[in-house]
Design a protein around this motif. Structure first.
Motif, PDB file in Angstrom:
ATOM      1  N   THR A  86      -8.543  81.547 -66.708  1.00 26.13           N
ATOM      2  CA  THR A  86      -7.246  81.589 -67.396  1.00 26.13           C
ATOM      3  C   THR A  86      -6.456  82.802 -66.914  1.00 26.13           C
ATOM      4  OG1 THR A  86      -8.146  82.956 -69.157  1.00 26.13           O
ATOM      5  CG2 THR A  86      -8.228  80.553 -69.481  1.00 26.13           C
ATOM      6  N   ARG A  87      -5.148  82.745 -67.119  1.00 31.70           N
ATOM      7  CA  ARG A  87      -4.276  83.864 -66.767  1.00 31.70           C
ATOM      8  C   ARG A  87      -4.691  85.132 -67.536  1.00 31.70           C
ATOM      9  NH1 ARG A  87       0.877  84.291 -64.396  1.00 31.70           N
ATOM     10  NH2 ARG A  87       1.974  86.122 -65.177  1.00 31.70           N
ATOM     11  N   GLU A  88      -5.051  84.962 -68.809  1.00 32.08           N
ATOM     12  CA  GLU A  88      -5.451  86.104 -69.642  1.00 32.08           C
ATOM     13  C   GLU A  88      -6.672  86.793 -69.045  1.00 32.08           C
ATOM     14  OE1 GLU A  88      -4.682  83.001 -70.864  1.00 32.08           O
ATOM     15  OE2 GLU A  88      -2.700  83.820 -71.328  1.00 32.08           O
ATOM     16  N   ARG A  89      -7.675  85.992 -68.647  1.00 34.93           N
ATOM     17  CA  ARG A  89      -8.903  86.559 -68.101  1.00 34.93           C
ATOM     18  C   ARG A  89      -8.608  87.316 -66.797  1.00 34.93           C
ATOM     19  NH1 ARG A  89     -14.502  84.657 -66.595  1.00 34.93           N
ATOM     20  NH2 ARG A  89     -15.482  86.694 -66.469  1.00 34.93           N
ATOM     21  N   MET A  90      -7.789  86.706 -65.952  1.00 33.11           N
ATOM     22  CA  MET A  90      -7.468  87.333 -64.665  1.00 33.11           C
ATOM     23  C   MET A  90      -6.675  88.625 -64.876  1.00 33.11           C
ATOM     24  SD  MET A  90      -7.957  87.325 -61.491  1.00 33.11           S
ATOM     25  CE  MET A  90      -9.169  86.044 -61.642  1.00 33.11           C
ATOM     26  N   LEU A  91      -5.731  88.591 -65.815  1.00 34.69           N
ATOM     27  CA  LEU A  91      -4.946  89.804 -66.088  1.00 34.69           C
ATOM     28  C   LEU A  91      -5.841  90.923 -66.612  1.00 34.69           C
ATOM     29  CD1 LEU A  91      -1.606  88.413 -67.578  1.00 34.69           C
ATOM     30  CD2 LEU A  91      -1.948  89.612 -65.405  1.00 34.69           C
ATOM     31  N   ASP A 272     -13.011  83.870 -52.050  1.00 31.83           N
ATOM     32  CA  ASP A 272     -11.793  83.197 -52.535  1.00 31.83           C
ATOM     33  C   ASP A 272     -11.199  83.951 -53.724  1.00 31.83           C
ATOM     34  OD1 ASP A 272     -13.472  82.639 -54.627  1.00 31.83           O
ATOM     35  OD2 ASP A 272     -13.253  80.461 -54.538  1.00 31.83           O
ATOM     36  N   ALA A 273     -11.806  85.086 -54.078  1.00 33.72           N
ATOM     37  CA  ALA A 273     -11.426  85.775 -55.326  1.00 33.72           C
ATOM     38  C   ALA A 273     -10.019  86.363 -55.291  1.00 33.72           C
ATOM     39  CB  ALA A 273     -12.436  86.877 -55.635  1.00 33.72           C
ATOM     40  N   VAL A 274      -9.477  86.580 -54.085  1.00 29.23           N
ATOM     41  CA  VAL A 274      -8.165  87.251 -54.009  1.00 29.23           C
ATOM     42  C   VAL A 274      -7.014  86.252 -54.102  1.00 29.23           C
ATOM     43  CG1 VAL A 274      -6.721  88.821 -52.640  1.00 29.23           C
ATOM     44  CG2 VAL A 274      -9.209  89.088 -52.600  1.00 29.23           C
ATOM     45  N   THR A 275      -7.166  85.096 -53.434  1.00 32.52           N
ATOM     46  CA  THR A 275      -6.040  84.137 -53.368  1.00 32.52           C
ATOM     47  C   THR A 275      -6.397  82.729 -53.829  1.00 32.52           C
ATOM     48  OG1 THR A 275      -6.603  83.545 -51.093  1.00 32.52           O
ATOM     49  CG2 THR A 275      -4.978  85.321 -51.388  1.00 32.52           C
ATOM     50  N   GLY A 276      -7.662  82.481 -54.128  1.00 38.32           N
ATOM     51  CA  GLY A 276      -8.042  81.130 -54.537  1.00 38.32           C
ATOM     52  C   GLY A 276      -8.547  80.275 -53.382  1.00 38.32           C
ATOM     53  N   ALA A 293     -16.419  90.771 -60.417  1.00 42.13           N
ATOM     54  CA  ALA A 293     -16.028  90.197 -61.719  1.00 42.13           C
ATOM     55  C   ALA A 293     -16.431  88.729 -61.808  1.00 42.13           C
ATOM     56  CB  ALA A 293     -14.530  90.352 -61.934  1.00 42.13           C
ATOM     57  N   ASN A 294     -16.439  88.063 -60.644  1.00 41.50           N
ATOM     58  CA  ASN A 294     -16.839  86.653 -60.597  1.00 41.50           C
ATOM     59  C   ASN A 294     -16.117  85.857 -61.694  1.00 41.50           C
ATOM     60  OD1 ASN A 294     -18.248  84.528 -59.553  1.00 41.50           O
ATOM     61  ND2 ASN A 294     -20.099  84.873 -60.795  1.00 41.50           N
ATOM     62  N   ALA A 295     -14.822  86.130 -61.816  1.00 44.09           N
ATOM     63  CA  ALA A 295     -14.046  85.611 -62.951  1.00 44.09           C
ATOM     64  C   ALA A 295     -13.317  84.315 -62.634  1.00 44.09           C
ATOM     65  CB  ALA A 295     -13.042  86.679 -63.389  1.00 44.09           C
ATOM     66  N   GLY A 296     -13.519  83.752 -61.428  1.00 45.72           N
ATOM     67  CA  GLY A 296     -12.746  82.581 -61.031  1.00 45.72           C
ATOM     68  C   GLY A 296     -11.355  83.014 -60.569  1.00 45.72           C
ATOM     69  N   THR A 297     -10.497  82.021 -60.295  1.00 44.85           N
ATOM     70  CA  THR A 297      -9.124  82.342 -59.861  1.00 44.85           C
ATOM     71  C   THR A 297      -8.160  81.348 -60.501  1.00 44.85           C
ATOM     72  OG1 THR A 297      -8.880  80.837 -57.952  1.00 44.85           O
ATOM     73  CG2 THR A 297     -10.071  82.908 -57.568  1.00 44.85           C
ATOM     74  N   LEU A 298      -6.877  81.611 -60.328  1.00 38.57           N
ATOM     75  CA  LEU A 298      -5.858  80.669 -60.826  1.00 38.57           C
ATOM     76  C   LEU A 298      -5.597  79.549 -59.826  1.00 38.57           C
ATOM     77  CD1 LEU A 298      -3.295  83.101 -62.489  1.00 38.57           C
ATOM     78  CD2 LEU A 298      -5.246  81.910 -63.503  1.00 38.57           C
ATOM     79  N   GLY A 299      -6.335  79.568 -58.716  1.00 39.91           N
ATOM     80  CA  GLY A 299      -6.172  78.523 -57.696  1.00 39.91           C
ATOM     81  C   GLY A 299      -5.186  78.950 -56.616  1.00 39.91           C
TER      82      GLY A 299
END
Ligand SMILES: Cc1cc2nc3c(=O)[nH]c(=O)nc-3n(C[C@H](O)[C@H](O)[C@H](O)COP(=O)(O)O)c2cc1C
Length: 360
Positions: A86-91, A272-276, A293-299
């Motif tokens: 999610t955007r919140e998690r990434m922020l 892929d963590a920087v740009t998806g 962080a292994n937090a995923g990305t917004l794609g």
């Protein structure tokens, strides 16, 4: 005839089979592109992320500086991918870095770029004479074909090379895992394919396509020794990115140039963590934090947009620890600043010397 005068030179209208890899986002200034073409290689503008007007202006400038030699245009053709966070998690992951740089917690959306086909039309109208692609070239082939302009499709796999050729690409750029930048992964099995090094990939692509189809080697090549090796395994030319970042005409900052000189092969990482989408970056505080962080990305698309102002501000402040810098595993080779025409000349001479040494 020199070793770098291959049939690819006839297809592209150049004297030396050395391509400046298309690099979007600033490194490939019209001055760099024009200088490489003028020196007998092929300068390629990376226009993705910009507008039709900016593309037309940059292409016209590069064509003028090339002094009658051809200039190419590179297009990123990968589609958006789904978010895995999610955007919140990434922020939250980015919050300490944004604060350190004096940025507000939530970035404003960056201006939307024009779509690839609009950029392509603008570049062709302004005089681009070759197209190179990142990802499946199918969308640009009809337009380039109608303009009589050859298309070189970059791919990381034999399957991708066969798919590009079947779709009508004139030549293939085989992108090995050493490469800086994003991986041009498409075709059957691409999503799960493991990375292949340039020296393993090129001969297998050459064999799969048959010897009439030009194959250009890309990834980890930064001097005549690397070019000689690529030619010996069947490449008809090379496409170099990271080496040309160090050219005096490139658009990268002094901080980026210094980082390139100090980057050992183990100091880069594919993530892929920087740009998806997976790309090879110089490891530093922010890249390591995103990986860990292994937090995923917004794609693809949205993740880059979220990172845009942070990337710009870190660059403006000269923060080597917070800039996101693409680079290949051979970054430290030849990383002292030289004019682009000198780089091309050194590469041509170095290739001749390396081949002569190999013959004993
Ligand atoms: C800073 C940077 C930006 C790049 N941008 C693009 C791009 O916009 N389009 C593209 O097709 N390839 C891009 N690439 C990948 C190059 O096309 C090429 O495959 C790679 O640079 C070759 O490996 P090397 O860097 O070791 O020479 C980029 C590479 C770098 C280093």
């Amino acid at each position: 005839m020199g070793a770098l005068e291959t049939p690819l030179c006839g297809l592209l209208g150049i004297r030396h089979a050395i391509l400046l890899a298309g690099m979007a986002g600033g490194p490939n200034t019209p001055e760099l592109v024009g200088a490489v073409s003028r020196a007998g290689g092929l300068g390629v503008l990376g226009v993705s992320g910009t507008t039709a007007d900016a593309t037309a202006e940059a292409t016209r400038a590069a064509v003028r500086l090339a002094g009658g030699a051809p200039v190419g245009v590179n297009l990123q053709l990968a589609g958006a991918t789904d978010a895995t966070t999610t955007r919140e998690r990434m922020l939250k992951v980015l919050a300490p870095f944004r604060e350190e740089l004096g940025l507000p917690p939530d970035p404003p959306p960056p201006p939307a770029p024009d779509p690839p086909l609009v950029l392509l039309e603008a570049a062709l109208d302004a005089g681009a004479r070759v197209v190179t692609t990142w990802h499946d070239p199918a969308p640009v082939l009809p337009v380039a074909g109608a303009a009589g302009v050859p298309v070189l499709a970059m791919t990381t796999s034999v399957a991708g090379a066969l798919a590009a050729r079947a779709a009508g690409a004139d030549a293939v750029i085989a992108q090995g895992s050493e490469s800086g930048g994003h991986r041009s992964r498409f075709g059957p099995g691409a999503a799960t394919a493991s990375e292949t090094g340039t020296l393993a990939l090129v001969p297998q692509v050459v064999d799969a396509l048959g010897h009439g189809v030009p194959v250009v080697a890309s990834g980890g090549i930064a001097d005549g020794r690397g070019i000689a090796a690529a030619l010996l395994v069947g490449a008809q030319g090379v496409s170099l990115g990271t080496l040309f970042l160090a050219a005096t005409e490139s658009g990268v900052t002094d901080t980026y140039r210094r980082a390139l000189r100090e980057t050992l092969p183990q100091d880069t990482v594919v993530t892929d963590a920087v740009t998806g989408r997976p790309a090879r970056w110089i490891r530093n505080r922010i890249v390591d934090a995103l990986v860990t962080a292994n937090a995923g990305t917004l794609g693809w698309g949205a993740q880059g947009a979220l990172m845009a102002d942070l990337r710009r501000e870190a660059t403006r402040q000269g923060r080597a620890d917070l800039m996101t810098m693409l680079a290949g595993q051979a970054a430290a080779i030849g990383a002292e600043p030289r004019p682009a025409d000198r780089i091309v000349r050194d590469l041509v001479e170095g290739t001749g010397a390396a081949l002569a040494a190999a013959r004993g």
